[in-house]
Design a protein around this motif. Structure first.
Motif, PDB file in Angstrom:
ATOM      1  N   CYS A   8       0.865  -1.172   0.000  1.00 59.64           N
ATOM      2  CA  CYS A   8       0.000   0.000   0.000  1.00 59.64           C
ATOM      3  C   CYS A   8       0.903   1.224   0.000  1.00 59.64           C
ATOM      4  O   CYS A   8       1.550   1.525   1.007  1.00 59.64           O
ATOM      5  CB  CYS A   8      -0.907  -0.002   1.217  1.00 59.64           C
ATOM      6  SG  CYS A   8      -1.954   1.462   1.359  1.00 59.64           S
ATOM      7  N   ALA A   9       0.968   1.887  -1.133  1.00 63.34           N
ATOM      8  CA  ALA A   9       1.802   3.071  -1.275  1.00 63.34           C
ATOM      9  C   ALA A   9       0.986   4.316  -0.959  1.00 63.34           C
ATOM     10  O   ALA A   9      -0.144   4.465  -1.445  1.00 63.34           O
ATOM     11  CB  ALA A   9       2.360   3.150  -2.686  1.00 63.34           C
ATOM     12  N   ALA A  10       1.546   5.190  -0.161  1.00 70.84           N
ATOM     13  CA  ALA A  10       0.852   6.401   0.261  1.00 70.84           C
ATOM     14  C   ALA A  10       1.548   7.629  -0.278  1.00 70.84           C
ATOM     15  O   ALA A  10       2.778   7.672  -0.378  1.00 70.84           O
ATOM     16  CB  ALA A  10       0.780   6.465   1.778  1.00 70.84           C
ATOM     17  N   PHE A  31       2.483  10.352   6.148  1.00 72.14           N
ATOM     18  CA  PHE A  31       2.193   8.919   6.257  1.00 72.14           C
ATOM     19  C   PHE A  31       2.595   8.375   7.607  1.00 72.14           C
ATOM     20  O   PHE A  31       1.872   7.582   8.203  1.00 72.14           O
ATOM     21  CB  PHE A  31       2.934   8.176   5.143  1.00 72.14           C
ATOM     22  CG  PHE A  31       2.870   6.681   5.255  1.00 72.14           C
ATOM     23  CD1 PHE A  31       3.950   5.948   5.716  1.00 72.14           C
ATOM     24  CD2 PHE A  31       1.706   6.007   4.886  1.00 72.14           C
ATOM     25  CE1 PHE A  31       3.895   4.570   5.810  1.00 72.14           C
ATOM     26  CE2 PHE A  31       1.634   4.622   4.986  1.00 72.14           C
ATOM     27  CZ  PHE A  31       2.732   3.903   5.438  1.00 72.14           C
ATOM     28  N   SER A  32       3.734   8.808   8.103  1.00 75.34           N
ATOM     29  CA  SER A  32       4.268   8.251   9.345  1.00 75.34           C
ATOM     30  C   SER A  32       3.429   8.599  10.565  1.00 75.34           C
ATOM     31  O   SER A  32       3.639   8.040  11.637  1.00 75.34           O
ATOM     32  CB  SER A  32       5.700   8.725   9.556  1.00 75.34           C
ATOM     33  OG  SER A  32       5.742  10.132   9.634  1.00 75.34           O
ATOM     34  N   TRP A  89       1.500   4.004  14.029  1.00 77.88           N
ATOM     35  CA  TRP A  89       2.303   4.900  13.214  1.00 77.88           C
ATOM     36  C   TRP A  89       3.781   4.539  13.242  1.00 77.88           C
ATOM     37  O   TRP A  89       4.487   4.679  12.250  1.00 77.88           O
ATOM     38  CB  TRP A  89       2.113   6.348  13.685  1.00 77.88           C
ATOM     39  CG  TRP A  89       2.659   6.601  15.059  1.00 77.88           C
ATOM     40  CD1 TRP A  89       1.996   6.470  16.245  1.00 77.88           C
ATOM     41  CD2 TRP A  89       3.991   7.005  15.390  1.00 77.88           C
ATOM     42  NE1 TRP A  89       2.827   6.764  17.285  1.00 77.88           N
ATOM     43  CE2 TRP A  89       4.055   7.109  16.803  1.00 77.88           C
ATOM     44  CE3 TRP A  89       5.132   7.304  14.647  1.00 77.88           C
ATOM     45  CZ2 TRP A  89       5.215   7.492  17.461  1.00 77.88           C
ATOM     46  CZ3 TRP A  89       6.288   7.688  15.301  1.00 77.88           C
ATOM     47  CH2 TRP A  89       6.316   7.769  16.692  1.00 77.88           C
ATOM     48  N   SER A  90       4.252   4.055  14.377  1.00 80.67           N
ATOM     49  CA  SER A  90       5.668   3.722  14.523  1.00 80.67           C
ATOM     50  C   SER A  90       5.990   2.326  14.016  1.00 80.67           C
ATOM     51  O   SER A  90       7.164   1.994  13.805  1.00 80.67           O
ATOM     52  CB  SER A  90       6.066   3.820  15.983  1.00 80.67           C
ATOM     53  OG  SER A  90       5.390   2.822  16.737  1.00 80.67           O
ATOM     54  N   GLY A  91       4.968   1.512  13.873  1.00 80.26           N
ATOM     55  CA  GLY A  91       5.188   0.118  13.506  1.00 80.26           C
ATOM     56  C   GLY A  91       5.417  -0.792  14.698  1.00 80.26           C
ATOM     57  O   GLY A  91       5.560  -2.002  14.533  1.00 80.26           O
ATOM     58  N   ASN A 109       8.187   3.650   6.849  1.00 81.15           N
ATOM     59  CA  ASN A 109       7.835   5.066   6.786  1.00 81.15           C
ATOM     60  C   ASN A 109       8.786   5.857   5.893  1.00 81.15           C
ATOM     61  O   ASN A 109       8.436   6.947   5.439  1.00 81.15           O
ATOM     62  CB  ASN A 109       7.802   5.663   8.190  1.00 81.15           C
ATOM     63  CG  ASN A 109       6.594   5.196   8.982  1.00 81.15           C
ATOM     64  OD1 ASN A 109       5.610   4.711   8.408  1.00 81.15           O
ATOM     65  ND2 ASN A 109       6.657   5.326  10.293  1.00 81.15           N
ATOM     66  N   THR A 110       9.954   5.334   5.632  1.00 81.97           N
ATOM     67  CA  THR A 110      10.879   6.028   4.732  1.00 81.97           C
ATOM     68  C   THR A 110      10.420   5.885   3.280  1.00 81.97           C
ATOM     69  O   THR A 110      10.797   6.697   2.431  1.00 81.97           O
ATOM     70  CB  THR A 110      12.306   5.490   4.870  1.00 81.97           C
ATOM     71  OG1 THR A 110      12.344   4.131   4.415  1.00 81.97           O
ATOM     72  CG2 THR A 110      12.782   5.561   6.303  1.00 81.97           C
TER      73      THR A 110
END
Length: 123
Positions: A21-23, A28-29, A52-54, A73-74
């Motif tokens: 899923c590309a944002a 996004f983060s 958000w942090s994973g 997130n990168t």
């Protein structure tokens, strides 16, 4: 945030598949991200979510131990690694984004949705 899901396809039971899923956008983060799915004739159901942090991940009981949700997130991208696929995993899979982490199982709390990617598992 705009979302684009991809990676679906036709696989056999027991196979693996990875959805992406590309944002777009630089925030996004900050979003909790989720995967949902919908089979013909059924209501949309929660599959997995990630903070958000994973660092925190949530799964539906039906996929726990078989699916892994992750995010980079990168790269503004979320993933769903699906293993040991079953016939009942056949569905259109949607990615979604929301602010905050509450009610992550409730699709109504998600603000942005991708267009869906179809997964078909055959015997």
């Amino acid at each position: 945030v705009q979302l684009q899901a991809s990676g679906g396809g036709l696989v056999q039971a027991g196979d693996s598949l990875r959805l992406s899923c590309a944002a777009s956008g630089r925030t996004f983060s900050s979003y909790t991200m989720g995967w949902f799915r919908q089979s013909p004739g059924k209501e949309r159901e929660f599959v997995a979510a990630i903070s958000w942090s994973g660092n925190t991940r949530y799964y539906a009981d039906s996929v726990k131990g078989r699916f892994i949700i992750s995010r980079d997130n990168t790269r503004n991208t979320m993933y769903l690694q699906m293993s040991s696929l079953k016939l009942e995993d056949t569905a259109v899979y949607y990615c979604a984004a929301k602010g905050g982490s509450s009610y992550y199982r409730d699709g109504r709390t998600y603000n942005d949705w991708g267009q869906g990617t179809e997964v078909t598992v055959s015997s």
